[in-house]
Design a protein around this motif. Structure first.
Motif: not given
Length: 549
Positions: A104-130
């Motif tokens: 669990i990563r606390l104080e971590s707000s998800v800003e965006s999530a983008t699906f990559d059709e070439s790899s069938n994966t989600w790129s999830v960007t968040y802002r945390g303490p670091d």
């Protein structure tokens, strides 16, 4: 993506849904990360810590076994209805007991999530303490909660108020002392109904600004005796099974009798017994209360009579009577001395439907006809419910499709679980599911287990992705609306419809057919090879159109 950590699943939110989902994913052997914007676990109960905050479902039934019956036996609930502090203790115990914190990563707000059709994966960007970081994940699971984004009305001048301003959905962690202060509370929904009696005990003056009266019933809360708790623990396996097989997600049988077929004196006795017992179960005493206006009117009349018997000032009592909508079309409140509070000399009810708020001034609240000087202001104005947290994330699916655009006219889901064009993204207890119209914890449990089993099916059959088929998604949305139209729910301008948030589409969001019918449909779909889902094979992107039409 360069620099991105590779994981199997990203879960957003550390409430009941997120914690249980993380546990199940780990047990499946998936490398998973849970992102939580708060500084602790608890979800709704981490943020809603205002005075008087407690659940309106009884403690043993609002808890979750987390697929471990031993948890039911070891936890000691202290009161009939759990307060915020006890719920937080339980959630922290769960996080520790199942060793969940390491993922669990606390104080971590998800800003965006983008699906990559070439790899069938989600790129999830968040802002945390670091700072800002990115995870690359096969599965993206939204456990963001139905009531997690506070609704702050755009009152003119709010920013100029020189006193303290609080929102019940984002309450400070340090103690707030209202002793000797002139306090205003705007809002008389569930949060306001719980908060107001507590603030009245401290404030020198309390002004309650009410636009729409609510129906409320007594909680009759109290300690859980050792005998009661022992009996519940002994019967927990049976209780859990009953909860899985009722429309409400509670262990009590669904009603079969109709008010319309029952003598008035019998109806009144049933209402009286449940008023004495306490809890919102009074609205589930007869099978036609949610679908027949005349039957519902009898319950409304009963509650109005109770208000007359409690509130000493007849004018105040009249203002406290909800008349514009049926009982239950807005969430019924469960209170501790709410109506009694208006007998106190330091409490004044301000009817802002007849005398609307025009602005917040430096020193208080101004209505059309009067200004009320205040030292502190509490906004008990609810939430951007069910969709707010999801819409706050920049989510992009196939072909750059954004969730904000796709849901511009209201949420579209299949079973409340999956959205067409957003592969391997699942929503727990979201729009299109029973969630808030049932015991939400029982609904969450069903959702988590279904998603977990679906992920297992994908791996066993070598599928790379799963998403709702548009035809089935539209049919489900139509079905949700069809069921809602059979009830009285649409007669209340509630957050079920998004009516409390200006500009939000007026769409009935939860599924009103009950948890049992919903569970049966989900199981049927799974048994039919996940009918209605587009499943894509790993090899050469070959597609299994389980939902082809």
């Amino acid at each position: 993506m360069s620099g991105a950590q590779q994981v199997d699943a990203v879960v957003v939110g550390a409430g009941f849904a997120g914690l249980y989902m993380l546990k199940r994913l780990r047990e499946r052997g998936l490398n998973s990360v849970l992102l939580e914007r708060g500084a602790g676990v608890g979800g709704t109960w981490y943020w809603n810590r205002y005075p008087g905050a407690k659940c309106d479902v009884e403690s043993p039934f609002y808890s979750m076994s987390f697929d471990d019956p031993a948890l039911d036996q070891e936890w000691e609930w202290s009161t009939r209805y759990p307060d915020q502090a006890e719920l937080m203790s339980f959630m922290n115990h769960v996080a520790d007991r199942f060793n969940l914190r390491e993922d669990i990563r606390l104080e971590s707000s998800v800003e965006s999530a983008t699906f990559d059709e070439s790899s069938n994966t989600w790129s999830v960007t968040y802002r945390g303490p670091d700072g800002e970081k990115t995870l690359e994940s096969r599965f993206f699971i939204l456990a963001t909660g139905c009531l997690s984004v506070p609704n702050v009305p755009k009152f003119e001048g709010l920013e100029n108020f020189k006193g303290s301003v609080y929102h019940t959905g984002d309450w400070p962690h340090e103690e707030v002392d209202f002793t000797g202060l002139r306090v205003g509370v705007i809002g008389t929904g569930s949060s306001g109904v719980q908060l107001i009696p507590e603030v009245a005990k401290e404030a020198s003056e309390l002004k309650v600004f009410q636009r729409t009266a609510n129906y409320s019933v007594p909680a009759n809360n109290g300690p859980l005796t050792a005998e009661k708790l022992a009996k519940v623990k002994e019967e927990f396996p049976e209780i859990r099974e009953k909860m899985r097989n009722t429309g409400t997600g509670m262990p009590t049988p669904d009603p079969t009798e109709l008010v319309s077929n029952t003598p008035d004196e019998v109806v009144r006795k049933v209402f009286e017994d449940h008023w004495t017992l306490g809890s919102f179960a009074i609205q589930n005493t007869f099978a036609d209360l949610a679908i027949n206006q005349e039957s519902n009117d009898k319950l409304a009349h009963f509650i109005h009579e109770k208000i007359d018997g409690i509130v000493e000032d007849p004018e105040v009592a009249e203002k406290l009577k909800a008349r514009e909508y049926p009982v239950g079309s807005k969430r019924i409140c469960v209170d501790s001395n709410y109506y009694e509070t208006f007998n106190r000399s330091n409490v004044e009810l301000v009817d802002v439907k007849s005398d609307p708020i025009t602005s917040i001034t430096e020193t208080g609240v101004a209505t059309q006809n009067k200004e009320y000087e205040l030292d502190a202001l509490v906004l008990a104005t609810g939430f951007d419910a069910m969709t707010g947290a999801i819409m706050n994330i920049d989510i992009q699916g196939r072909d750059g499709k954004r969730i904000q655009e796709y849901w511009d006219a209201g949420p579209l889901t299949y079973l409340g679980l999956s959205v067409a064009g957003f592969p391997n993204m699942f929503s727990l207890a979201g729009p299109g599911s029973p969630s808030v119209l049932t015991n939400v914890v029982a609904a969450i449990e069903q959702h988590v287990e279904w998603v977990d089993e679906h992920i297992g099916y994908l791996d066993e059959h070598d599928f790379a992705t799963s998403e709702a088929h548009p035809d089935y998604e539209r049919e489900w949305v139509d079905h949700v609306n069809e069921i809602a139209n059979m009830t009285l729910f649409l007669k209340g301008a509630s957050w079920y419809l998004g009516a409390n948030v200006p500009g939000k589409p007026r769409v009935f969001m939860p599924y009103a057919g009950g948890l049992k019918a919903y569970r049966d449909r989900c199981e049927e779909i799974a048994a039919n090879g996940y009918e209605g889902f587009q499943l894509v094979k790993r090899d050469a992107n070959a597609m299994s159109l389980s939902g082809a039409r």
